[in-house]
Motif scaffolding. Structure first.
Motif, mmCIF file in Angstrom:
data_model
loop_
_atom_site.group_PDB
_atom_site.id
_atom_site.type_symbol
_atom_site.label_atom_id
_atom_site.label_comp_id
_atom_site.label_asym_id
_atom_site.label_seq_id
_atom_site.Cartn_x
_atom_site.Cartn_y
_atom_site.Cartn_z
ATOM 1 N N UNK A 1 -44.965 -39.346 75.661
ATOM 2 C CA UNK A 1 -44.134 -40.536 75.486
ATOM 3 C C UNK A 1 -44.356 -41.064 74.072
ATOM 4 N N UNK A 2 -43.298 -41.141 73.312
ATOM 5 C CA UNK A 2 -43.369 -41.662 71.949
ATOM 6 C C UNK A 2 -43.029 -43.142 72.004
ATOM 7 N N UNK A 3 -43.992 -43.988 71.615
ATOM 8 C CA UNK A 3 -43.824 -45.432 71.749
ATOM 9 C C UNK A 3 -43.391 -46.104 70.454
ATOM 10 N N UNK B 1 -53.098 -49.852 67.659
ATOM 11 C CA UNK B 1 -51.710 -49.734 68.105
ATOM 12 C C UNK B 1 -51.450 -48.300 68.567
ATOM 13 N N UNK B 2 -50.970 -48.151 69.806
ATOM 14 C CA UNK B 2 -50.693 -46.831 70.375
ATOM 15 C C UNK B 2 -49.293 -46.383 69.953
ATOM 16 N N UNK B 3 -49.231 -45.196 69.358
ATOM 17 C CA UNK B 3 -47.958 -44.641 68.896
ATOM 18 C C UNK B 3 -47.373 -43.643 69.881
ATOM 19 N N UNK B 4 -48.258 -42.901 70.582
ATOM 20 C CA UNK B 4 -47.787 -41.907 71.556
ATOM 21 C C UNK B 4 -48.870 -41.723 72.614
ATOM 22 N N UNK B 5 -48.414 -41.387 73.824
ATOM 23 C CA UNK B 5 -49.327 -41.106 74.933
ATOM 24 C C UNK B 5 -48.908 -39.786 75.573
ATOM 25 N N UNK B 6 -49.878 -39.077 76.130
ATOM 26 C CA UNK B 6 -49.569 -37.807 76.783
ATOM 27 C C UNK B 6 -50.414 -37.636 78.035
ATOM 28 N N UNK B 7 -49.867 -36.863 78.964
ATOM 29 C CA UNK B 7 -50.591 -36.422 80.157
ATOM 30 C C UNK B 7 -50.463 -34.908 80.184
ATOM 31 N N UNK B 8 -51.555 -34.219 80.468
ATOM 32 C CA UNK B 8 -51.514 -32.764 80.488
ATOM 33 C C UNK B 8 -52.140 -32.186 81.737
#
Length: 83
Positions: free
Chosen positions: A34-36, A71-78
């Motif tokens: 997810x690109x925030x 500041x969060x720019x992107x999150x991922x789940x793998x």
């Protein structure tokens, strides 16, 4: 701005490495990113990967791309499969 594919690659590598460094050989089964916010060029980024669980031969991870101020720019789940 940093290309989303580059951010995805970095997140995938860090999430896999958190398992590999623990002695678990894995390959990527799937991941969701997810690109925030846009990631600026020329500014250091903090990229992390963490194991959050597992079942059978699969391991689950989370990853983030942040700026130094948090500041969060992107999150991922793998999901990674043992090999």
């Amino acid at each position: 701005m940093v290309h989303g594919g580059i951010l995805s690659t970095l997140l995938d590598e860090l999430m896999a490495q958190c398992l590999i460094k623990s002695g678990i050989k894995v390959v990527t089964a799937d991941m969701k990113v997810r690109f925030l916010k846009p990631a600026p060029l020329g500014i250091p980024l903090i990229i992390t990967g963490t194991r959050v669980g597992g079942r059978n031969h699969f391991h689950f991870t989370k990853g983030t791309v942040r700026l130094s101020d948090g500041v969060v720019l992107a999150e991922a789940e793998g999901r990674y499969a043992e090999c």
